[in-house]
Design a protein around this motif. Sequence first.
Motif, PDB file in Angstrom:
ATOM      1  N   ILE A  31     -11.929  10.764   8.065  1.00 12.55           N
ATOM      2  CA  ILE A  31     -12.606   9.764   7.227  1.00 12.55           C
ATOM      3  C   ILE A  31     -12.020   9.810   5.818  1.00 12.55           C
ATOM      4  N   LEU A  32     -11.567   8.665   5.322  1.00 14.92           N
ATOM      5  CA  LEU A  32     -11.068   8.623   3.941  1.00 14.92           C
ATOM      6  C   LEU A  32     -12.059   7.859   3.073  1.00 14.92           C
ATOM      7  N   HIS A  33     -12.517   8.530   2.001  1.00 16.94           N
ATOM      8  CA  HIS A  33     -13.367   7.895   0.993  1.00 16.94           C
ATOM      9  C   HIS A  33     -12.424   7.414  -0.113  1.00 16.94           C
ATOM     10  N   HIS A  34     -12.350   6.122  -0.311  1.00 16.28           N
ATOM     11  CA  HIS A  34     -11.331   5.560  -1.220  1.00 16.28           C
ATOM     12  C   HIS A  34     -11.704   4.149  -1.622  1.00 16.28           C
ATOM     13  N   TYR A  35     -10.915   3.558  -2.517  1.00 13.28           N
ATOM     14  CA  TYR A  35     -11.019   2.119  -2.737  1.00 13.28           C
ATOM     15  C   TYR A  35      -9.605   1.538  -2.735  1.00 13.28           C
ATOM     16  N   GLU A  36      -9.561   0.264  -2.444  1.00 13.57           N
ATOM     17  CA  GLU A  36      -8.290  -0.393  -2.129  1.00 13.57           C
ATOM     18  C   GLU A  36      -7.244  -0.252  -3.230  1.00 13.57           C
ATOM     19  N   THR A  37      -7.679  -0.403  -4.512  1.00 13.20           N
ATOM     20  CA  THR A  37      -6.697  -0.450  -5.599  1.00 13.20           C
ATOM     21  C   THR A  37      -6.307   0.940  -6.118  1.00 13.20           C
ATOM     22  N   SER A  38      -6.811   1.999  -5.516  1.00  8.94           N
ATOM     23  CA  SER A  38      -6.526   3.358  -6.004  1.00  8.94           C
ATOM     24  C   SER A  38      -5.125   3.820  -5.580  1.00  8.94           C
ATOM     25  N   PRO A  39      -4.241   4.088  -6.549  1.00 12.82           N
ATOM     26  CA  PRO A  39      -2.876   4.516  -6.202  1.00 12.82           C
ATOM     27  C   PRO A  39      -2.819   5.825  -5.407  1.00 12.82           C
ATOM     28  N   TYR A  40      -3.601   6.834  -5.809  1.00 12.59           N
ATOM     29  CA  TYR A  40      -3.555   8.092  -5.056  1.00 12.59           C
ATOM     30  C   TYR A  40      -4.054   7.887  -3.628  1.00 12.59           C
ATOM     31  N   SER A  41      -4.956   6.914  -3.441  1.00  8.49           N
ATOM     32  CA  SER A  41      -5.397   6.608  -2.072  1.00  8.49           C
ATOM     33  C   SER A  41      -4.278   5.944  -1.287  1.00  8.49           C
ATOM     34  N   GLU A  42      -3.476   5.140  -1.973  1.00  7.67           N
ATOM     35  CA  GLU A  42      -2.347   4.497  -1.292  1.00  7.67           C
ATOM     36  C   GLU A  42      -1.390   5.561  -0.736  1.00  7.67           C
ATOM     37  N   LYS A  43      -1.208   6.637  -1.498  1.00 13.69           N
ATOM     38  CA  LYS A  43      -0.364   7.737  -1.002  1.00 13.69           C
ATOM     39  C   LYS A  43      -0.914   8.268   0.336  1.00 13.69           C
ATOM     40  N   VAL A  44      -2.226   8.478   0.393  1.00 12.67           N
ATOM     41  CA  VAL A  44      -2.815   9.026   1.623  1.00 12.67           C
ATOM     42  C   VAL A  44      -2.799   7.988   2.751  1.00 12.67           C
ATOM     43  N   ARG A  45      -3.060   6.727   2.408  1.00 14.83           N
ATOM     44  CA  ARG A  45      -3.015   5.681   3.444  1.00 14.83           C
ATOM     45  C   ARG A  45      -1.616   5.608   4.059  1.00 14.83           C
ATOM     46  N   LEU A  46      -0.587   5.727   3.222  1.00  8.84           N
ATOM     47  CA  LEU A  46       0.785   5.749   3.748  1.00  8.84           C
ATOM     48  C   LEU A  46       1.018   7.015   4.586  1.00  8.84           C
ATOM     49  N   GLY A  47       0.362   8.084   4.197  1.00  8.27           N
ATOM     50  CA  GLY A  47       0.445   9.331   4.984  1.00  8.27           C
ATOM     51  C   GLY A  47      -0.095   9.102   6.399  1.00  8.27           C
ATOM     52  N   PHE A  48      -1.206   8.367   6.503  1.00  6.41           N
ATOM     53  CA  PHE A  48      -1.736   8.032   7.836  1.00  6.41           C
ATOM     54  C   PHE A  48      -0.702   7.198   8.600  1.00  6.41           C
ATOM     55  N   GLY A  49      -0.044   6.293   7.860  1.00  2.75           N
ATOM     56  CA  GLY A  49       0.959   5.436   8.495  1.00  2.75           C
ATOM     57  C   GLY A  49       2.126   6.270   9.012  1.00  2.75           C
ATOM     58  N   LEU A  50       2.622   7.184   8.159  1.00  2.00           N
ATOM     59  CA  LEU A  50       3.778   7.989   8.564  1.00  2.00           C
ATOM     60  C   LEU A  50       3.439   8.823   9.811  1.00  2.00           C
ATOM     61  N   LYS A  51       2.209   9.322   9.859  1.00  2.32           N
ATOM     62  CA  LYS A  51       1.816  10.162  10.999  1.00  2.32           C
ATOM     63  C   LYS A  51       1.188   9.344  12.127  1.00  2.32           C
ATOM     64  N   ARG A  52       1.144   8.032  11.958  1.00  2.00           N
ATOM     65  CA  ARG A  52       0.606   7.101  12.975  1.00  2.00           C
ATOM     66  C   ARG A  52      -0.798   7.508  13.407  1.00  2.00           C
ATOM     67  N   LEU A  53      -1.656   7.732  12.416  1.00  2.00           N
ATOM     68  CA  LEU A  53      -3.005   8.203  12.714  1.00  2.00           C
ATOM     69  C   LEU A  53      -4.025   7.071  12.704  1.00  2.00           C
ATOM     70  N   ALA A  54      -5.079   7.257  13.504  1.00  2.00           N
ATOM     71  CA  ALA A  54      -6.259   6.389  13.421  1.00  2.00           C
ATOM     72  C   ALA A  54      -7.234   7.049  12.461  1.00  2.00           C
ATOM     73  N   TRP A  55      -7.895   6.276  11.607  1.00  2.00           N
ATOM     74  CA  TRP A  55      -8.782   6.860  10.608  1.00  2.00           C
ATOM     75  C   TRP A  55      -9.909   5.908  10.278  1.00  2.00           C
ATOM     76  N   ARG A  56     -10.979   6.459   9.702  1.00  2.00           N
ATOM     77  CA  ARG A  56     -12.139   5.665   9.315  1.00  2.00           C
ATOM     78  C   ARG A  56     -12.124   5.495   7.802  1.00  2.00           C
ATOM     79  N   SER A  57     -12.444   4.296   7.364  1.00  2.00           N
ATOM     80  CA  SER A  57     -12.330   3.959   5.949  1.00  2.00           C
ATOM     81  C   SER A  57     -13.715   3.748   5.336  1.00  2.00           C
ATOM     82  N   VAL A  58     -14.074   4.594   4.377  1.00  2.00           N
ATOM     83  CA  VAL A  58     -15.326   4.402   3.630  1.00  2.00           C
ATOM     84  C   VAL A  58     -14.949   3.924   2.232  1.00  2.00           C
ATOM     85  N   GLU A  59     -15.394   2.723   1.904  1.00  2.00           N
ATOM     86  CA  GLU A  59     -15.086   2.139   0.591  1.00  2.00           C
ATOM     87  C   GLU A  59     -16.049   2.746  -0.436  1.00  2.00           C
ATOM     88  N   ILE A  60     -15.508   3.352  -1.513  1.00  2.00           N
ATOM     89  CA  ILE A  60     -16.370   3.954  -2.540  1.00  2.00           C
ATOM     90  C   ILE A  60     -16.239   3.152  -3.839  1.00  2.00           C
TER      91      ILE A  60
END
Length: 306
Positions: free
Chosen positions: A5-34
């Motif tokens: 589960i990632l607690h994040h908001y769309e415009t957060s740059p550090y969250s973009e790093k982690v979202r890309l991390g999910f992409g690189l590892k081809r992971l499924a994840w749950r998104s909680v908008e904070i």
Amino acid sequence: MIDIILHHYETSPYSEKVRLGFGLKRLAWRSVEIPAIMPKPDLTALTGGYRKTPVLQIGADIYCDSQLIMRELERRCPSPTFYPTGHGAADALAWWAEKTTFGQAANVVFAKRSDSLPKGFLEDRAKFSGRTIDPAAMQAALPNALDQLRAHFDWLDRMLADGRRFLQGSAAGLADLAACHPVWFLRQRIGPLAAPLDGFPRLLEWAERVATIGHGQRSPMTAEQALDVARAATSIASATPDPRDPAGRTPGMTVTVTPDDTGRDPVMGELVASGVHEIVIRRRDREIGEVCVHFPRAGFVVATAS
Ligand SMILES: N[C@@H](CCC(=O)N[C@@H](CS)C(=O)NCC(=O)O)C(=O)O
């Protein structure tokens, strides 16, 4: 399989790093908008006071700071790796690139696009950073922010001069994801043709390549559902002393852990495990019960509370 589960908001740059991390590892994840600004009661119920974005939750284990989030993702899902050319240089590159460019990128956006910021944002970030953030101060900071970004972006740009696709070679890794999010942020907010990104076409092409990694498979989750997950789960952390702890800290001690730069809200708990790159503390929340909160060591101050 337990939810990531990632607690994040769309415009957060550090969250973009982690979202890309999910992409690189081809992971499924749950998104909680904070929320992007305080208060964040559902988030701080999990963290014990840490307010920064993003935060990763896996069951009753809460991982603060993208440095540690990426480390934990690598530990749990080692392939494809964030370290195609090994550890050490990649971690150091990631640290340098973020530390030198993210704050200055924020300064540029504050000065040039304060009209695009939500209500209450600048007041919140003044408290968050402990600095005065008013229109005159933001304008005064702009020339130096542009100078600094130009110098650091030039170093990044030169790493790509031999035609390599990514900072450390042919495969993307942690260094790319960490170095790219301030570029992503500037590109989104002020565009690729304005200073400081103008004059770095190679860097912009690299940023586009990094973006094609994508975000993995995302599905939404409410904050209430995430709290239910924590309530129902038990942490995986177990007492692990650090025989080389320089201050002789041991499991069972009450400590506080506090970021050393911005958002300096201490989190108090009982030390469970610690080592060179991670410290884990256990805390009880009235609503959700017992959780373990994990922090990196680099960039955090650990103090003994009793
Ligand atoms: N070292 C932290 C930095 C996180 C950070 O500064 N995030 C920004 C958003 S990208 C933040 O927390 N801003 C204030 C907030 O969201 O409350 C990390 O790597 O996660």
